[in-house]
Motif scaffolding. Structure first.
Motif, PDB file in Angstrom:
ATOM      1  N   ARG A 140      19.660  38.035  34.125  1.00 16.25           N
ATOM      2  CA  ARG A 140      20.105  37.192  33.015  1.00 16.25           C
ATOM      3  C   ARG A 140      19.451  35.817  33.123  1.00 16.25           C
ATOM      4  O   ARG A 140      19.544  35.160  34.162  1.00 16.25           O
ATOM      5  N   GLY A 141      18.783  35.378  32.071  1.00 16.49           N
ATOM      6  CA  GLY A 141      18.189  34.056  32.081  1.00 16.49           C
ATOM      7  C   GLY A 141      19.234  32.985  31.829  1.00 16.49           C
ATOM      8  O   GLY A 141      20.090  33.139  30.956  1.00 16.49           O
ATOM      9  N   LEU A 142      19.174  31.916  32.610  1.00 19.00           N
ATOM     10  CA  LEU A 142      20.111  30.798  32.440  1.00 19.00           C
ATOM     11  C   LEU A 142      19.474  29.637  31.673  1.00 19.00           C
ATOM     12  O   LEU A 142      20.109  29.025  30.828  1.00 19.00           O
ATOM     13  N   CYS A 143      18.238  29.322  31.998  1.00 18.70           N
ATOM     14  CA  CYS A 143      17.560  28.212  31.344  1.00 18.70           C
ATOM     15  C   CYS A 143      16.064  28.295  31.622  1.00 18.70           C
ATOM     16  O   CYS A 143      15.621  29.066  32.482  1.00 18.70           O
ATOM     17  N   TYR A 144      15.307  27.495  30.881  1.00 22.66           N
ATOM     18  CA  TYR A 144      13.874  27.357  31.109  1.00 22.66           C
ATOM     19  C   TYR A 144      13.605  26.051  31.847  1.00 22.66           C
ATOM     20  O   TYR A 144      14.268  25.038  31.620  1.00 22.66           O
ATOM     21  N   TYR A 145      12.607  26.090  32.726  1.00 20.36           N
ATOM     22  CA  TYR A 145      12.086  24.870  33.346  1.00 20.36           C
ATOM     23  C   TYR A 145      10.660  24.656  32.847  1.00 20.36           C
ATOM     24  O   TYR A 145       9.900  25.624  32.696  1.00 20.36           O
ATOM     25  N   ASP A 146      10.318  23.420  32.613  1.00 22.27           N
ATOM     26  CA  ASP A 146       8.942  23.105  32.239  1.00 22.27           C
ATOM     27  C   ASP A 146       8.015  23.456  33.396  1.00 22.27           C
ATOM     28  O   ASP A 146       8.284  23.125  34.550  1.00 22.27           O
ATOM     29  N   SER A 147       6.961  24.161  33.089  1.00 24.47           N
ATOM     30  CA  SER A 147       5.965  24.487  34.105  1.00 24.47           C
ATOM     31  C   SER A 147       4.591  24.015  33.656  1.00 24.47           C
ATOM     32  O   SER A 147       3.565  24.528  34.101  1.00 24.47           O
ATOM     33  N   GLY A 148       4.597  23.043  32.753  1.00 24.86           N
ATOM     34  CA  GLY A 148       3.340  22.452  32.310  1.00 24.86           C
ATOM     35  C   GLY A 148       2.431  23.453  31.626  1.00 24.86           C
ATOM     36  O   GLY A 148       2.865  24.449  31.065  1.00 24.86           O
ATOM     37  N   LYS A 149       1.160  23.172  31.712  1.00 24.75           N
ATOM     38  CA  LYS A 149       0.137  24.048  31.134  1.00 24.75           C
ATOM     39  C   LYS A 149      -0.833  24.444  32.235  1.00 24.75           C
ATOM     40  O   LYS A 149      -1.199  23.631  33.074  1.00 24.75           O
ATOM     41  N   ASP A 260      26.423  25.479  32.692  1.00 24.15           N
ATOM     42  CA  ASP A 260      26.331  24.048  32.390  1.00 24.15           C
ATOM     43  C   ASP A 260      25.433  23.327  33.394  1.00 24.15           C
ATOM     44  O   ASP A 260      24.638  22.454  33.024  1.00 24.15           O
ATOM     45  N   ALA A 261      25.568  23.688  34.668  1.00 26.63           N
ATOM     46  CA  ALA A 261      24.739  23.066  35.703  1.00 26.63           C
ATOM     47  C   ALA A 261      23.266  23.398  35.484  1.00 26.63           C
ATOM     48  O   ALA A 261      22.388  22.544  35.652  1.00 26.63           O
ATOM     49  N   ALA A 262      22.983  24.649  35.095  1.00 27.49           N
ATOM     50  CA  ALA A 262      21.604  25.058  34.823  1.00 27.49           C
ATOM     51  C   ALA A 262      21.037  24.272  33.642  1.00 27.49           C
ATOM     52  O   ALA A 262      19.903  23.780  33.696  1.00 27.49           O
ATOM     53  N   ASP A 263      21.821  24.143  32.574  1.00 29.08           N
ATOM     54  CA  ASP A 263      21.362  23.413  31.391  1.00 29.08           C
ATOM     55  C   ASP A 263      21.058  21.951  31.730  1.00 29.08           C
ATOM     56  O   ASP A 263      20.041  21.396  31.281  1.00 29.08           O
ATOM     57  N   GLU A 264      21.909  21.323  32.512  1.00 29.67           N
ATOM     58  CA  GLU A 264      21.691  19.927  32.892  1.00 29.67           C
ATOM     59  C   GLU A 264      20.492  19.786  33.816  1.00 29.67           C
ATOM     60  O   GLU A 264      19.740  18.815  33.745  1.00 29.67           O
ATOM     61  N   SER A 265      20.290  20.785  34.682  1.00 30.32           N
ATOM     62  CA  SER A 265      19.146  20.729  35.595  1.00 30.32           C
ATOM     63  C   SER A 265      17.842  20.874  34.826  1.00 30.32           C
ATOM     64  O   SER A 265      16.813  20.326  35.230  1.00 30.32           O
ATOM     65  N   ALA A 266      17.856  21.610  33.704  1.00 27.24           N
ATOM     66  CA  ALA A 266      16.650  21.770  32.888  1.00 27.24           C
ATOM     67  C   ALA A 266      16.240  20.436  32.269  1.00 27.24           C
ATOM     68  O   ALA A 266      15.054  20.087  32.235  1.00 27.24           O
ATOM     69  N   ILE A 267      17.212  19.665  31.782  1.00 28.78           N
ATOM     70  CA  ILE A 267      16.921  18.342  31.216  1.00 28.78           C
ATOM     71  C   ILE A 267      16.314  17.442  32.285  1.00 28.78           C
ATOM     72  O   ILE A 267      15.328  16.741  32.056  1.00 28.78           O
ATOM     73  N   TYR A 268      16.911  17.488  33.477  1.00 25.92           N
ATOM     74  CA  TYR A 268      16.410  16.688  34.601  1.00 25.92           C
ATOM     75  C   TYR A 268      15.004  17.127  34.992  1.00 25.92           C
ATOM     76  O   TYR A 268      14.125  16.293  35.244  1.00 25.92           O
ATOM     77  N   GLU A 269      14.778  18.445  35.004  1.00 21.68           N
ATOM     78  CA  GLU A 269      13.481  18.977  35.424  1.00 21.68           C
ATOM     79  C   GLU A 269      12.365  18.552  34.483  1.00 21.68           C
ATOM     80  O   GLU A 269      11.253  18.233  34.920  1.00 21.68           O
ATOM     81  N   TYR A 270      12.626  18.529  33.185  1.00 18.22           N
ATOM     82  CA  TYR A 270      11.604  18.097  32.225  1.00 18.22           C
ATOM     83  C   TYR A 270      11.167  16.668  32.506  1.00 18.22           C
ATOM     84  O   TYR A 270       9.984  16.319  32.397  1.00 18.22           O
ATOM     85  N   LYS A 271      12.106  15.827  32.879  1.00 20.72           N
ATOM     86  CA  LYS A 271      11.806  14.424  33.155  1.00 20.72           C
ATOM     87  C   LYS A 271      10.938  14.292  34.405  1.00 20.72           C
ATOM     88  O   LYS A 271       9.895  13.635  34.387  1.00 20.72           O
ATOM     89  N   ILE A 272      11.366  14.934  35.493  1.00 20.80           N
ATOM     90  CA  ILE A 272      10.615  14.770  36.740  1.00 20.80           C
ATOM     91  C   ILE A 272       9.296  15.537  36.701  1.00 20.80           C
ATOM     92  O   ILE A 272       8.363  15.202  37.435  1.00 20.80           O
ATOM     93  N   TRP A 273       9.216  16.562  35.839  1.00 23.21           N
ATOM     94  CA  TRP A 273       7.948  17.295  35.718  1.00 23.21           C
ATOM     95  C   TRP A 273       6.855  16.385  35.159  1.00 23.21           C
ATOM     96  O   TRP A 273       5.729  16.378  35.659  1.00 23.21           O
ATOM     97  N   ALA A 274       7.187  15.631  34.141  1.00 24.02           N
ATOM     98  CA  ALA A 274       6.208  14.720  33.546  1.00 24.02           C
ATOM     99  C   ALA A 274       5.737  13.691  34.576  1.00 24.02           C
ATOM    100  O   ALA A 274       4.538  13.393  34.670  1.00 24.02           O
ATOM    101  N   GLU A 275       6.664  13.179  35.363  1.00 26.18           N
ATOM    102  CA  GLU A 275       6.315  12.209  36.403  1.00 26.18           C
ATOM    103  C   GLU A 275       5.441  12.866  37.474  1.00 26.18           C
ATOM    104  O   GLU A 275       4.472  12.271  37.958  1.00 26.18           O
TER     105      GLU A 275
END
Length: 328
Positions: A140-149, A260-275
Motif C-alpha cells: 500500500r502506498g502512503l505518500c510520494y517523495y520527491d526524487s528529482g530528475k 498523517d505522519a507520512a503526509d507531513e514527511s512528504a512536505i518536509y522531504e520536498y523542502k530538503i530535497w531542493a536544498e
C-alpha cells in the motif's frame, strides 16, 4: 529471487528483529528498511516520519529505521513486505513497477511538462489512485517523495546527445521501462544493484549510470564519474509503502497516525530535497565534476517511439499517460 533465498532472508530478519508490528510491551513497533545512506535527504525524511509517528501516538507507536540495505536490497525489502516480515520501505516507482505494473507510467521519459505539472498529478486523483493500486500485490502506498530528475553520469565523456551513449554500458534499475529508455537512446542497459554500483563503476562493469544529483553526491559515485549531463530524462518519484498485512493489523487510529505522519514527511522531504540538490551540484563542481546541460529535444525525439509502442502493447498504461497529459 529464488524462493529459498527469500525464505532464509525472511527467517533471519524475523529471528533478529521479531515481527514488524510487535513490541516488547504495549508499544506498536514497525520496521522500516531501505537502501539509502544516512546522509541522503530521503533518509532524513524518514527520520522525520518516525518522529511524527511517535509524537502523534504519544509514544504508543514506534517506527524503527534500518538504512544502508541492512535488511536487504530494494527488491528483497519489497518481497519482505509482501510476506509481512517487514513493515515499510521506500522504493523507487521504477523498481515498484515489477510488483505493481501501473507504476511503470512514471518511468516514461519526459512525461511531465514541468515541476508544477508533476506535483498536480501526484497530489491529484491520478496520484492517489496509483498509490493504492499495489494493494492487490500486498503493498500500500502512503505518500510520494520527491526524487528529482534523473540524468546521465559517465566516466570517460559527457552525454551531450543520444549518440554519445552508443557503446556505453549504463546501469539501470530493475525496470523494463528504464532499460527500454536507455536502448531507445542508443546505450546498453545493464541492471546493477545500487549497493554494488560504486564497485561496478570502478571495475568497468558499467561505463556510467543515471540518477538525481543528491544520490550521485551521497553515493560518492562522482569520485569515479566526472561527467554529469543534466538531460532530466525521467522524474521518478519515490514511494513510501507499507505491507498490507501490517497495515491491516493496525487499528483505525494507528492507521491515521501513520498516514498523517507520512503526509507531513512528504512536505518536509520536498523542502530538503531542493536544498540537497543545490548543495550536491555545488559540492560536485568543487570536486571536479563537469556538469553540462545538453539540449533535451534530441533526447525527447529519440524516446518518442516508447509512447507509440506503449499505445499498442499496453493500452491501459497509455490511457494513464493520456490522463496525466490532460492535467492542467
Amino acid at each position: 529471487m529464488k524462493i529459498h533465498k527469500l525464505q532464509i532472508l525472511s527467517f533471519c530478519v524475523v529471528l533478529t528483529l521479531f515481527f514488524s508490528c510487535q513490541g516488547t510491551s504495549d508499544k506498536r513497533i514497525i520496521k522500516l528498511g531501505h537502501g539509502l545512506g544516512i546522509t541522503h535527504p530521503v533518509h532524513e525524511a524518514m527520520l522525520f516520519l518516525a518522529e511524527k509517528v511517535a509524537e502523534k501516538s504519544g509514544g504508543k507507536m514506534v517506527v524503527k529505521i534500518y538504512p544502508n540495505q541492512q535488511l536487504g536490497s530494494e527488491r528483497e525489502l519489497v518481497e519482505l513486505l509482501q510476506i509481512g516480515s517487514l513493515g515499510m520501505t521506500k522504493v523507487s516507482s521504477a523498481a515498484l513497477e515489477g510488483f505493481a505494473p501501473t507504476m511503470q507510467v512514471f518511468g516514461m521519459p519526459y512525461l511531465f511538462r514541468d515541476d508544477a505539472h508533476q506535483l498536480a498529478v501526484l497530489e491529484g486523483e491520478i496520484g492517489k489512485k496509483l498509490l493504492l493500486d499495489p494493494q492487490k500485490f500486498l503493498l500500500r502506498g502512503l505518500c510520494y517523495y520527491d526524487s528529482g530528475k534523473r540524468s546521465f553520469y559517465t566516466k570517460t565523456k559527457p552525454v551531450e546527445t543520444p549518440a554519445d551513449l552508443a557503446g556505453l554500458k549504463i546501469r539501470v534499475m530493475e525496470s523494463n521501462t528504464a532499460s527500454n529508455m536507455v536502448k531507445a537512446l542508443g546505450g546498453s542497459p545493464t541492471p546493477v544493484s545500487y549497493g554494488e554500483l560504486y564497485t561496478a563503476l570502478q571495475q568497468g562493469i558499467v561505463d556510467g549510470a543515471e540518477n538525481n544529483a543528491p544520490s550521485l553526491y551521497t553515493s560518492k559515485h562522482y569520485e569515479v564519474c566526472k561527467y554529469y549531463s543534466i538531460d532530466e530524462h525521467t522524474a521518478l518519484p519515490d514511494v513510501m509503502i507499507v505491507s498490507t498485512k501490517v497495515w491491516e493489523s493496525l487499528n483505525e487510529q494507528e492507521q491515521q497516525w501513520l498516514q498523517d505522519a507520512a503526509d507531513e514527511s512528504a512536505i518536509y522531504e520536498y523542502k530538503i530535497w531542493a536544498e540537497a540538490t543545490e548543495h550536491a551540484l555545488s559540492e560536485m563542481q568543487k570536486a571536479g565534476v563537469i556538469i553540462s546541460y545538453p539540449d533535451k529535444e534530441p533526447f525527447r525525439q529519440a524516446v518518442e517511439s516508447m509512447y507509440s509502442d506503449l499505445k499498442v502493447q499496453q493500452p491501459e498504461i497509455y490511457k494513464i499517460v493520456e490522463q496525466i497529459r490532460a492535467v492542467k
